[in-house]
Design a protein around this motif. Structure first.
Motif, PDB file in Angstrom:
ATOM      1  N   GLU A 242       0.827  -1.206   0.000  1.00 49.32           N
ATOM      2  CA  GLU A 242       0.000   0.000   0.000  1.00 49.32           C
ATOM      3  C   GLU A 242       0.859   1.252   0.000  1.00 49.32           C
ATOM      4  OE1 GLU A 242      -2.877   0.156   3.076  1.00 49.32           O
ATOM      5  OE2 GLU A 242      -3.839  -1.760   2.542  1.00 49.32           O
ATOM      6  N   VAL A 243       1.936   1.221   0.766  1.00 50.77           N
ATOM      7  CA  VAL A 243       2.839   2.373   0.810  1.00 50.77           C
ATOM      8  C   VAL A 243       3.433   2.627  -0.570  1.00 50.77           C
ATOM      9  CG1 VAL A 243       4.981   3.270   1.799  1.00 50.77           C
ATOM     10  CG2 VAL A 243       3.348   2.044   3.251  1.00 50.77           C
ATOM     11  N   LYS A 244       3.845   1.551  -1.226  1.00 46.33           N
ATOM     12  CA  LYS A 244       4.422   1.690  -2.560  1.00 46.33           C
ATOM     13  C   LYS A 244       3.400   2.236  -3.552  1.00 46.33           C
ATOM     14  CE  LYS A 244       7.031  -0.734  -6.147  1.00 46.33           C
ATOM     15  NZ  LYS A 244       6.375   0.031  -7.217  1.00 46.33           N
ATOM     16  N   ARG A 245       2.167   1.771  -3.454  1.00 43.13           N
ATOM     17  CA  ARG A 245       1.120   2.265  -4.347  1.00 43.13           C
ATOM     18  C   ARG A 245       0.908   3.765  -4.176  1.00 43.13           C
ATOM     19  NH1 ARG A 245      -4.341   0.567  -2.237  1.00 43.13           N
ATOM     20  NH2 ARG A 245      -3.843   2.379  -0.935  1.00 43.13           N
ATOM     21  N   ASP A 246       0.835   4.214  -2.911  1.00 43.07           N
ATOM     22  CA  ASP A 246       0.635   5.641  -2.665  1.00 43.07           C
ATOM     23  C   ASP A 246       1.828   6.464  -3.115  1.00 43.07           C
ATOM     24  OD1 ASP A 246      -1.779   4.999  -1.645  1.00 43.07           O
ATOM     25  OD2 ASP A 246      -1.379   5.667   0.407  1.00 43.07           O
ATOM     26  N   PHE A 247       3.016   5.926  -2.881  1.00 40.56           N
ATOM     27  CA  PHE A 247       4.209   6.633  -3.332  1.00 40.56           C
ATOM     28  C   PHE A 247       4.197   6.773  -4.860  1.00 40.56           C
ATOM     29  CE2 PHE A 247       8.482   6.502  -5.110  1.00 40.56           C
ATOM     30  CZ  PHE A 247       9.076   7.583  -4.484  1.00 40.56           C
ATOM     31  N   ASP A 248       3.896   5.695  -5.557  1.00 38.12           N
ATOM     32  CA  ASP A 248       3.876   5.737  -7.017  1.00 38.12           C
ATOM     33  C   ASP A 248       2.842   6.738  -7.528  1.00 38.12           C
ATOM     34  OD1 ASP A 248       5.875   3.870  -7.222  1.00 38.12           O
ATOM     35  OD2 ASP A 248       4.529   2.169  -7.583  1.00 38.12           O
ATOM     36  N   ASN A 249       1.671   6.780  -6.875  1.00 34.62           N
ATOM     37  CA  ASN A 249       0.632   7.726  -7.305  1.00 34.62           C
ATOM     38  C   ASN A 249       1.084   9.176  -7.118  1.00 34.62           C
ATOM     39  OD1 ASN A 249      -1.093   5.645  -8.000  1.00 34.62           O
ATOM     40  ND2 ASN A 249      -2.205   5.670  -6.060  1.00 34.62           N
ATOM     41  N   GLN A 250       1.708   9.453  -5.970  1.00 34.78           N
ATOM     42  CA  GLN A 250       2.175  10.814  -5.743  1.00 34.78           C
ATOM     43  C   GLN A 250       3.321  11.170  -6.681  1.00 34.78           C
ATOM     44  OE1 GLN A 250       2.478  12.634  -1.900  1.00 34.78           O
ATOM     45  NE2 GLN A 250       1.644  10.814  -0.890  1.00 34.78           N
ATOM     46  N   TYR A 279      -4.235  15.864  15.036  1.00 35.75           N
ATOM     47  CA  TYR A 279      -3.318  14.798  15.432  1.00 35.75           C
ATOM     48  C   TYR A 279      -1.942  14.976  14.807  1.00 35.75           C
ATOM     49  CZ  TYR A 279      -7.377  12.246  17.201  1.00 35.75           C
ATOM     50  OH  TYR A 279      -8.494  11.877  17.900  1.00 35.75           O
ATOM     51  N   ALA A 280      -0.952  14.406  15.476  1.00 37.53           N
ATOM     52  CA  ALA A 280       0.369  14.156  14.900  1.00 37.53           C
ATOM     53  C   ALA A 280       0.469  12.663  14.664  1.00 37.53           C
ATOM     54  CB  ALA A 280       1.469  14.627  15.842  1.00 37.53           C
ATOM     55  N   GLN A 281       0.925  12.286  13.474  1.00 37.21           N
ATOM     56  CA  GLN A 281       0.951  10.881  13.096  1.00 37.21           C
ATOM     57  C   GLN A 281       2.243  10.570  12.357  1.00 37.21           C
ATOM     58  OE1 GLN A 281      -1.501   9.742   9.639  1.00 37.21           O
ATOM     59  NE2 GLN A 281      -2.241  11.881   9.617  1.00 37.21           N
ATOM     60  N   PRO A 282       2.665   9.296  12.367  1.00 39.64           N
ATOM     61  CA  PRO A 282       3.889   8.933  11.644  1.00 39.64           C
ATOM     62  C   PRO A 282       3.639   8.896  10.135  1.00 39.64           C
ATOM     63  CG  PRO A 282       2.913   6.984  12.622  1.00 39.64           C
ATOM     64  CD  PRO A 282       2.094   8.150  13.103  1.00 39.64           C
ATOM     65  N   VAL A 283       4.614   9.395   9.378  1.00 36.11           N
ATOM     66  CA  VAL A 283       4.558   9.361   7.924  1.00 36.11           C
ATOM     67  C   VAL A 283       5.938   8.989   7.398  1.00 36.11           C
ATOM     68  CG1 VAL A 283       2.729  11.105   7.787  1.00 36.11           C
ATOM     69  CG2 VAL A 283       5.124  11.813   7.656  1.00 36.11           C
ATOM     70  N   TYR A 284       5.951   8.392   6.221  1.00 37.50           N
ATOM     71  CA  TYR A 284       7.204   8.166   5.512  1.00 37.50           C
ATOM     72  C   TYR A 284       7.489   9.382   4.641  1.00 37.50           C
ATOM     73  CZ  TYR A 284       6.549   3.241   6.763  1.00 37.50           C
ATOM     74  OH  TYR A 284       6.372   2.061   7.439  1.00 37.50           O
ATOM     75  N   ARG A 285       8.697   9.872   4.715  1.00 39.90           N
ATOM     76  CA  ARG A 285       9.105  10.977   3.855  1.00 39.90           C
ATOM     77  C   ARG A 285      10.169  10.475   2.886  1.00 39.90           C
ATOM     78  NH1 ARG A 285      12.171  16.026   6.321  1.00 39.90           N
ATOM     79  NH2 ARG A 285      14.021  14.923   5.588  1.00 39.90           N
ATOM     80  N   TYR A 286       9.889  10.612   1.587  1.00 42.95           N
ATOM     81  CA  TYR A 286      10.822  10.203   0.548  1.00 42.95           C
ATOM     82  C   TYR A 286      11.356  11.455  -0.158  1.00 42.95           C
ATOM     83  CZ  TYR A 286       8.758   5.609   1.285  1.00 42.95           C
ATOM     84  OH  TYR A 286       8.330   4.435   1.845  1.00 42.95           O
ATOM     85  N   ALA A 299      13.746  19.216  -6.630  1.00 42.42           N
ATOM     86  CA  ALA A 299      13.685  18.284  -5.503  1.00 42.42           C
ATOM     87  C   ALA A 299      12.308  18.313  -4.871  1.00 42.42           C
ATOM     88  CB  ALA A 299      14.751  18.628  -4.472  1.00 42.42           C
ATOM     89  N   ASN A 300      11.915  17.205  -4.315  1.00 39.29           N
ATOM     90  CA  ASN A 300      10.586  17.090  -3.735  1.00 39.29           C
ATOM     91  C   ASN A 300      10.614  16.084  -2.599  1.00 39.29           C
ATOM     92  OD1 ASN A 300       7.827  16.922  -3.228  1.00 39.29           O
ATOM     93  ND2 ASN A 300       7.472  15.454  -4.866  1.00 39.29           N
ATOM     94  N   SER A 301       9.946  16.400  -1.500  1.00 35.84           N
ATOM     95  CA  SER A 301       9.745  15.437  -0.420  1.00 35.84           C
ATOM     96  C   SER A 301       8.307  14.954  -0.475  1.00 35.84           C
ATOM     97  CB  SER A 301      10.048  16.061   0.940  1.00 35.84           C
ATOM     98  OG  SER A 301      11.423  16.334   1.061  1.00 35.84           O
ATOM     99  N   ILE A 302       8.135  13.665  -0.685  1.00 37.25           N
ATOM    100  CA  ILE A 302       6.816  13.055  -0.796  1.00 37.25           C
ATOM    101  C   ILE A 302       6.469  12.381   0.531  1.00 37.25           C
ATOM    102  CG2 ILE A 302       5.489  11.238  -1.923  1.00 37.25           C
ATOM    103  CD1 ILE A 302       7.030  11.799  -4.464  1.00 37.25           C
TER     104      ILE A 302
END
Length: 598
Positions: A242-250, A279-286, A299-302
């Motif tokens: 799911e993480v990969k899918r969302d990353f690819d979409n963004q 709320y504060a929640q954990p996210v992956y930043r790429y 450059a971009n942080s996703i």
């Protein structure tokens, strides 16, 4: 003097587009959208704006989750702890006079406002007096003074979050005449604190705490902190697929803004993100760099949601407050249609940077502003320009400053600034008729694009000059270049149109009655929130220079990989000029550069 190694400066090609760093704003307002008008101008010749667009390439990525040291939890945002008594204590410590009227509290010195308290948003702000700045103490002293100030005043809410120093920004100045440059001097150090939860740093609009230290001790403070209370909800991580899918979409969405650019993954990090909501929640930043076939890059942080059970959805930063990216691209070279959409932050809808209804009723005689925005590019350029304009009047009711009037609101073209492609120079009719010209676009030293990331270029060394001394009724006092690398400073590398000599050289030909030009000496995040932060400060009457360096030093994104370091050129001795100082100056015999850096 600290050595200024240029972390965050990219390999310089002909043009270097700017960075994207997607963080929300914490503003809380009802707003409506109005798009730029493209004024019909006579005898316009078409520009060769077409660029080669190769096939888009998506990067293969395996976004396996980062190793966790402990169970993570969600954190709920509480109230701010700023109060009139806390603001008074801070003002006394910084030796500024408290001002108060029926609208609120502010602090001032002999030259005017230096800061404000806005209990509704949780903002407490006091900026340094740069005209009297001396030599800054060393890093150890700055850390100790900042830590003591935070503890003595109780600036951190009593909650479940930790606090640590994230990094330090140095404020440096250097004077020059056409014949020689003086030695630079480090004047201030801004200590940027980071909240931490579950051993991870917290980013977001309500997570800023910066204390600025100078020769006189604590000289500035910026705080937007809200309490972070640990909930009993443990985080359940989403499956990697799911993480990969969302990353690819963004990534696909971002690739549409940088058509033909090849993305390359530079890094990833697990952090907490609060969006100024609940709320504060954990996210992956790429962290991704987009490289084009002609050598330009961006450059971009996703951000990708890490939790499958999050109580708050991540907001889509690409389309916020706009209809669709496709519509923006379609209308940018024609007469745009005005779109209206009510947005309220408390409902989770986001419209950061759009017009508020009050700006539909402009007042004659106000300070005249011109907005000039790159065509057919990322939506954050437009959002940032509107954020700047909206913020100019947001808190000026506290200090009683006059209205700011948006006179120009245009998709940008190079002939608006100098002759280009057979088109006559129209600068005297546009930017020449406003007090502050605000430009948005991709940049490199001394130049900016007006179309996408590598076409329709404005060359600062082709400007004939701005200001009253140009004659013909011109009034320009200030220019803001909201783009990467456009205002290099001593010690920065050559690139773009800056190929030799001093970084001061181009500005002697630009300042013809002007007072200041502001920009960046590094990569900037397009969605970095600086437009709103600068507009808020400058609109209150805080000096432009301190407003700009404070907004860039204390931006909510921080300085990932050396981004978002501001720079400025002013007439020497005019550190405390404000947006409301609109009288002309003689052509300068001395200029001063100010900048912040690591």
């Amino acid at each position: 003097m600290t050595a200024h190694l240029i972390k965050g400066r990219r390999p310089l090609a002909a043009l270097l587009p700017c960075a994207l760093f997607l963080l929300p704003s914490s503003a809380n307002a009802q707003i409506q959208i109005q798009r730029p008008n493209l004024k019909p101008l006579p005898q316009q010749k078409p520009l060769p704006d077409k660029i080669k667009i190769p096939d888009r390439v998506l990067i293969p990525i395996d976004p396996t989750r980062l190793p966790l040291r402990r169970t993570m939890y969600f954190y709920k945002l509480g109230d701010s702890n700023v109060s009139p008594s806390l603001f008074r204590t801070a003002g006394n410590e910084l030796k500024v006079k408290l001002g108060q009227n029926a609208n609120g509290l502010f602090v001032q010195d002999a030259d005017g406002p230096r800061g404000v308290l806005d209990t509704k948003s949780g903002l407490m702000l006091i900026v340094p007096d740069l005209r009297s700045a001396g030599a800054a103490p060393n890093t150890d002293v700055a850390n100790r003074l900042a830590d003591n100030f935070v503890k003595q005043l109780g600036l951190v809410p009593r909650d479940d979050a930790g606090l640590k120093v994230r990094d330090i920004s140095i404020w440096t100045k250097q004077n020059a005449s056409p014949e020689k440059m003086e030695n630079p001097m480090d004047c201030l150090r801004s200590v940027h604190f980071a909240r931490t939860v579950s051993a991870l740093p917290v980013f977001g609009p309500n997570s800023v705490l910066d204390v600025t230290i100078g020769a006189k001790g604590v000289e500035g403070v910026s705080s937007t902190l809200r309490a972070l209370q640990k909930t009993d909800m443990a985080v359940k991580l989403r499956p990697d697929t799911e993480v990969k899918r969302d990353f690819d979409n963004q990534l696909e969405t971002q690739s549409k803004s940088f058509q033909g650019a090849k993305p390359e993954l530079k890094g990833r990090q697990l952090v907490y993100l609060e969006q100024g909501m609940q709320y504060a929640q954990p996210v992956y930043r790429y962290d991704v760099v987009f490289q084009s076939d002609v050598g330009t890059q961006a450059a971009n942080s996703i951000f990708v949601q890490a939790a499958s059970n999050s109580p708050e959805q991540l907001m889509d930063m690409n389309n916020r407050g706009l209809d669709t990216p496709e519509e923006l691209r379609k209308v940018s070279t024609t007469q745009p249609k005005a779109g209206v959409r009510q947005v309220d932050f408390r409902t989770g809808e986001f419209g950061f940077g759009q017009d508020t209804p009050q700006f539909q009723q402009t007042q004659a005689g106000g300070v005249k502003i011109g907005l000039y925005i790159v065509r057919e590019d990322h939506e954050c350029w437009l959002n940032d320009a509107n954020a700047f304009m909206s913020s100019l009047n947001a808190l000026s009711w506290i200090t009683g400053k006059p209205a700011k009037v948006r006179q120009d609101y245009l998709w940008n073209y190079p002939q608006y600034w100098h002759e280009s492609g057979g088109n006559a120079d129209l600068s005297r009719y546009l930017a020449g008729k406003v007090n502050m010209a605000w430009l948005e676009g991709h940049g490199a030293p001394w130049l900016m694009t007006t179309y996408k990331n590598n076409a329709g270029v404005i060359h600062a060394n082709q400007l004939k000059g701005f200001g009253t001394n140009m004659g013909l009724g011109e009034i320009t006092n200030y220019m803001v270049w909201q783009g990467c690398d456009i205002v290099p400073v001593p010690g920065d590398g050559f690139g773009g149109d800056f190929g030799s000599g001093s970084p001061f050289n181009v500005w002697w030909g630009v300042f013809k009655g002007m007072r200041g030009a502001y920009g960046y000496r590094t990569t900037m995040g397009i969605c970095n929130g600086v437009g709103a932060g600068f507009g808020l400060r400058a609109g209150m009457g805080i000096p432009n220079l301190a407003s700009w360096l404070s907004a860039t030093a204390s931006n909510p994104q921080g300085h990932p990989d050396g981004w978002n370091y501001g720079s400025a050129v002013i007439v020497t001795g005019h550190e405390n000029d404000t947006l409301y100082n609109t009288g002309a100056l003689p052509n300068p015999s001395q200029l001063t550069m100010w900048w912040n850096h690591a």
